[in-house]
Design a protein around this motif. Structure first.
Motif, PDB file in Angstrom:
ATOM      1  N   HIS A 174       3.206   0.817 -10.737  1.00 31.15           N
ATOM      2  CA  HIS A 174       3.792   0.045  -9.922  1.00 31.15           C
ATOM      3  C   HIS A 174       2.503   0.304  -8.572  1.00 31.15           C
ATOM      4  O   HIS A 174       3.167   1.007  -7.391  1.00 31.15           O
ATOM      5  CB  HIS A 174       5.189   0.445  -9.359  1.00 31.15           C
ATOM      6  CG  HIS A 174       6.057   0.012 -10.613  1.00 31.15           C
ATOM      7  ND1 HIS A 174       6.207  -1.418 -10.883  1.00 31.15           N
ATOM      8  CD2 HIS A 174       6.609   0.617 -11.256  1.00 31.15           C
ATOM      9  CE1 HIS A 174       7.060  -1.166 -12.087  1.00 31.15           C
ATOM     10  NE2 HIS A 174       7.407  -0.235 -12.037  1.00 31.15           N
ATOM     11  N   SER A 176       0.151  -0.176  -5.352  1.00 36.73           N
ATOM     12  CA  SER A 176       0.086  -0.938  -4.487  1.00 36.73           C
ATOM     13  C   SER A 176      -1.249  -0.972  -3.802  1.00 36.73           C
ATOM     14  O   SER A 176      -1.900   0.044  -3.757  1.00 36.73           O
ATOM     15  CB  SER A 176       1.111  -0.708  -3.097  1.00 36.73           C
ATOM     16  OG  SER A 176       2.296  -1.117  -3.337  1.00 36.73           O
ATOM     17  N   LYS A 209      -3.624  -1.933  -0.486  1.00 34.44           N
ATOM     18  CA  LYS A 209      -3.424  -1.898   1.137  1.00 34.44           C
ATOM     19  C   LYS A 209      -4.762  -2.070   1.922  1.00 34.44           C
ATOM     20  O   LYS A 209      -5.827  -1.223   1.295  1.00 34.44           O
ATOM     21  CB  LYS A 209      -2.638  -1.100   1.753  1.00 34.44           C
ATOM     22  CG  LYS A 209      -1.524  -0.762   1.173  1.00 34.44           C
ATOM     23  CD  LYS A 209      -0.663   0.386   1.823  1.00 34.44           C
ATOM     24  CE  LYS A 209       0.831   0.608   1.341  1.00 34.44           C
ATOM     25  NZ  LYS A 209       1.590   1.808   1.846  1.00 34.44           N
ATOM     26  N   ILE A 243      -0.833  -6.384   1.844  1.00 34.80           N
ATOM     27  CA  ILE A 243      -0.430  -5.328   1.036  1.00 34.80           C
ATOM     28  C   ILE A 243      -0.216  -6.060  -0.379  1.00 34.80           C
ATOM     29  O   ILE A 243       0.711  -7.048  -0.332  1.00 34.80           O
ATOM     30  CB  ILE A 243       0.805  -4.707   1.661  1.00 34.80           C
ATOM     31  CG1 ILE A 243       0.438  -3.968   2.797  1.00 34.80           C
ATOM     32  CG2 ILE A 243       1.445  -3.606   0.508  1.00 34.80           C
ATOM     33  CD1 ILE A 243       1.760  -3.440   3.549  1.00 34.80           C
ATOM     34  N   ALA A 264       1.632  -5.798  -3.777  1.00 28.06           N
ATOM     35  CA  ALA A 264       2.452  -4.974  -4.751  1.00 28.06           C
ATOM     36  C   ALA A 264       2.958  -5.870  -5.874  1.00 28.06           C
ATOM     37  O   ALA A 264       2.792  -6.874  -5.824  1.00 28.06           O
ATOM     38  CB  ALA A 264       3.598  -4.632  -3.668  1.00 28.06           C
TER      39      ALA A 264
END
Length: 154
Positions: free
Chosen positions: A20, A22, A24, A84, A86
């Motif tokens: 998972h 992310s 940024k 971001i 995700a």
């Protein structure tokens, strides 16, 4: 105002834990109309590196452009874009801060079809939009749905 001519350097993606992850990135520029295109181009390049589909990237770049144009026209002296990625979504946050700018008064030469629709476009594209104003500036956060498939920076 002085023109910002330094090249815009893309930050490296920050990847936080698989699966998972992310990614940024943040860009901060003077809130000037001449730099809106630079912010759009930087976002397009980064979102391509993050492997968004062409449609997802184009929608996100449209949102970035509309929010940056609003910040340059009505915001404070500085604008910061944060992206971001995700699982399942892309968050696009644009904040303006600093000294208040002098808002440009519309002139008779302004085409009403070319102004005043930015946030309507953002609302039409985004799953959710939050707007906040305080004494230090304004923030607009838009969430765009993207497939939950894991993506890796190029």
């Amino acid at each position: 105002m002085s023109s910002h001519t330094a090249p815009l350097v893309l930050p490296e993606s920050t990847v936080l834990g698989a699966p998972h992850c992310s990614q940024k990135a943040q860009f901060t520029l003077p809130a000037q109309k001449a730099l809106v295109g630079c912010l759009r181009a930087a976002a397009a390049d980064l979102l391509t590196r993050w492997r968004l589909s062409d449609d997802e990237r184009d929608a996100a770049v449209l949102v970035v452009g509309e929010l940056a144009a609003n910040a340059a026209a009505h915001g404070r002296s500085e604008m910061s874009l944060r992206l971001i990625l995700a699982p399942g979504g892309l968050c696009i946050a644009l904040h303006d801060r600093g000294e208040p700018s002098r808002s440009r008064e519309p002139s008779a030469a302004d085409d009403p079809d070319e102004h005043g629709r930015g946030l309507d476009i953002v609302h039409a594209i985004a799953e959710r939009v939050d707007l906040r104003h305080d004494g230090h500036g304004a923030s607009v956060v838009a969430w765009l749905a993207v497939p939950a498939a894991p993506r890796r920076a190029a």
